[in-house]
Motif scaffolding. Structure first.
Motif, PDB file in Angstrom:
ATOM      1  N   SER A 102       7.204  11.811  -1.692  1.00  0.00           N
ATOM      2  CA  SER A 102       6.587  12.005  -0.377  1.00  0.00           C
ATOM      3  C   SER A 102       7.552  12.666   0.605  1.00  0.00           C
ATOM      4  N   GLY A 103       8.859  12.636   0.270  1.00  0.00           N
ATOM      5  CA  GLY A 103       9.864  13.186   1.171  1.00  0.00           C
ATOM      6  C   GLY A 103      10.364  12.201   2.203  1.00  0.00           C
ATOM      7  N   THR A 115       0.193  -4.712  -2.943  1.00  0.00           N
ATOM      8  CA  THR A 115       1.235  -5.737  -2.996  1.00  0.00           C
ATOM      9  C   THR A 115       2.552  -5.182  -2.492  1.00  0.00           C
ATOM     10  N   SER A 116       2.863  -3.952  -2.892  1.00  0.00           N
ATOM     11  CA  SER A 116       4.097  -3.317  -2.421  1.00  0.00           C
ATOM     12  C   SER A 116       4.070  -3.152  -0.902  1.00  0.00           C
ATOM     13  N   PHE A 117       2.919  -2.746  -0.378  1.00  0.00           N
ATOM     14  CA  PHE A 117       2.783  -2.581   1.072  1.00  0.00           C
ATOM     15  C   PHE A 117       3.033  -3.902   1.795  1.00  0.00           C
ATOM     16  N   ASN A 118       2.434  -4.977   1.274  1.00  0.00           N
ATOM     17  CA  ASN A 118       2.617  -6.286   1.911  1.00  0.00           C
ATOM     18  C   ASN A 118       4.059  -6.772   1.792  1.00  0.00           C
ATOM     19  N   ASN A 119       4.702  -6.477   0.669  1.00  0.00           N
ATOM     20  CA  ASN A 119       6.104  -6.870   0.508  1.00  0.00           C
ATOM     21  C   ASN A 119       7.006  -6.154   1.516  1.00  0.00           C
ATOM     22  N   GLU A 142       7.594   4.960   9.660  1.00  0.00           N
ATOM     23  CA  GLU A 142       8.522   5.602   8.735  1.00  0.00           C
ATOM     24  C   GLU A 142       7.797   6.534   7.771  1.00  0.00           C
ATOM     25  N   GLN A 143       6.598   6.121   7.347  1.00  0.00           N
ATOM     26  CA  GLN A 143       5.920   6.903   6.318  1.00  0.00           C
ATOM     27  C   GLN A 143       4.423   6.648   6.389  1.00  0.00           C
ATOM     28  N   THR A 144       3.638   7.687   6.192  1.00  0.00           N
ATOM     29  CA  THR A 144       2.181   7.558   6.134  1.00  0.00           C
ATOM     30  C   THR A 144       1.705   8.058   4.771  1.00  0.00           C
TER      31      THR A 144
END
Length: 308
Positions: free
Chosen positions: A49-50, A138-142, A289-291
């Motif tokens: 994503s850069g 799950t990664s997003f929530n972590n 930070e990132q979308t």
């Protein structure tokens, strides 16, 4: 050599701190890169994503897990120091045993259901049997929960008066005070009467929300007696609306007392976990930070086309 996974970095990070010094996250990059013989290209490799360096991000997660397992302390925001438990384990356990201990402690945090609502934030394990979408969520929530931890750690390193200003700003960011100019006020210590801050709901100040802010360590509960004193302060201030905000959690007795309040007084309790979530959701002191855009097929569009 390929970039090591975050769990492969944990023991090396512990060893770097064994001499007792405190280090910032960025200070781990050079010694770990040297140990794992990474090239400049590998050190600087970005996510597709850069947004963000892969190696730096994995170091961050390695340190976060070590901190959650109690092997590292965080004396300040983004600063790490080995704990006595970390020293003892390095001297007595194998790297495999230490990694198993860390994984067990992180998993235990997730499974424990705390009836006292202690705001200790848990990370969820990602099962290999999870779907790609489940792993993404799950990664997003972590990531989110990891930021909650950082928010609370940062607040605990600020002064009590800075915390009072923060909660007033937060309530304003949440929409309380509306268009009223200078709607938020931090009261003076010498004459606060048990009220730390005030939000004016109208121009003339007839409607007011009174705030009590307690910057407590995460393991110290706010008890019933403190809530009762706050309700007494509201009565003296002739106010029927109060918000009690803490970085820790409320005891069962405190919660039951508020739930059973009679009359016209309303008190809202915001514990550390809710506080961190509000700060995150309303973007107070936060940066995007990132979308990431996740797209799916538009069934109406494709169904309108003729099938063969």
């Amino acid at each position: 050599m390929s970039i090591p996974k975050y769990d492969e970095l944990r023991i090396s990070a512990l060893n770097i701190l064994l001499d007792g010094r405190s280090m910032k996250l960025k200070d781990f990059v050079e010694p770990l890169a040297k140990e794992f013989k990474l090239t400049e290209d590998e050190i600087n490799e970005m996510y597709p994503s850069g947004n963000g360096h892969i190696f730096y991000d994995r170091i961050s997660w390695a340190l976060s897990y070590l901190n959650m397992a109690g092997l590292l302390d965080k004396p300040g925001r983004g600063i790490y120091r080995i704990s006595q438990k970390g020293i003892d384990m390095l001297k007595s356990k194998t790297p495999l045993a230490i990694n198993e201990f860390v994984d067990h402690e992180v998993s235990k945090r997730d499974k424990s259901k705390k009836t006292n609502r202690n705001p200790e934030i848990a990370l969820t394990d990602i099962s290999d049997r999870s779907t790609p979408q489940e792993k993404l969520y799950t990664s997003f929530n972590n990531i989110r929960n990891s930021i909650y931890d950082e928010i609370l750690t940062t607040i605990l390193n600020k002064t009590p008066s800075a915390f009072e200003k923060l909660v007033v700003l937060l309530l304003q960011r949440m929409g309380y005070g509306g268009e009223v100019k200078n709607s938020g006020l931090v009261t003076k210590k010498s004459n606060d009467g048990g009220i730390d801050g005030i939000i004016k709901e109208d121009i003339l100040g007839f409607g007011r929300i009174n705030i009590q802010a307690k910057r407590y360590r995460l393991d110290i509960a706010v008890g019933r007696e403190e809530i009762q004193r706050f309700v007494g302060a509201l009565a003296v201030a002739q106010s029927n609306k109060g918000v009690f905000i803490t970085t820790s959690y409320f005891s069962k007795g405190a919660i039951e007392y508020v739930e059973n309040l009679y009359g016209s007084t309303t008190v809202v309790l915001i514990d550390g976990k809710d506080l961190a979530a509000y700060i995150y959701d309303y973007g107070l002191g936060m940066q995007v930070e990132q979308t990431i855009e996740i797209k799916k097929m538009d069934t109406d569009f494709w169904d309108s086309m003729a099938d063969q």
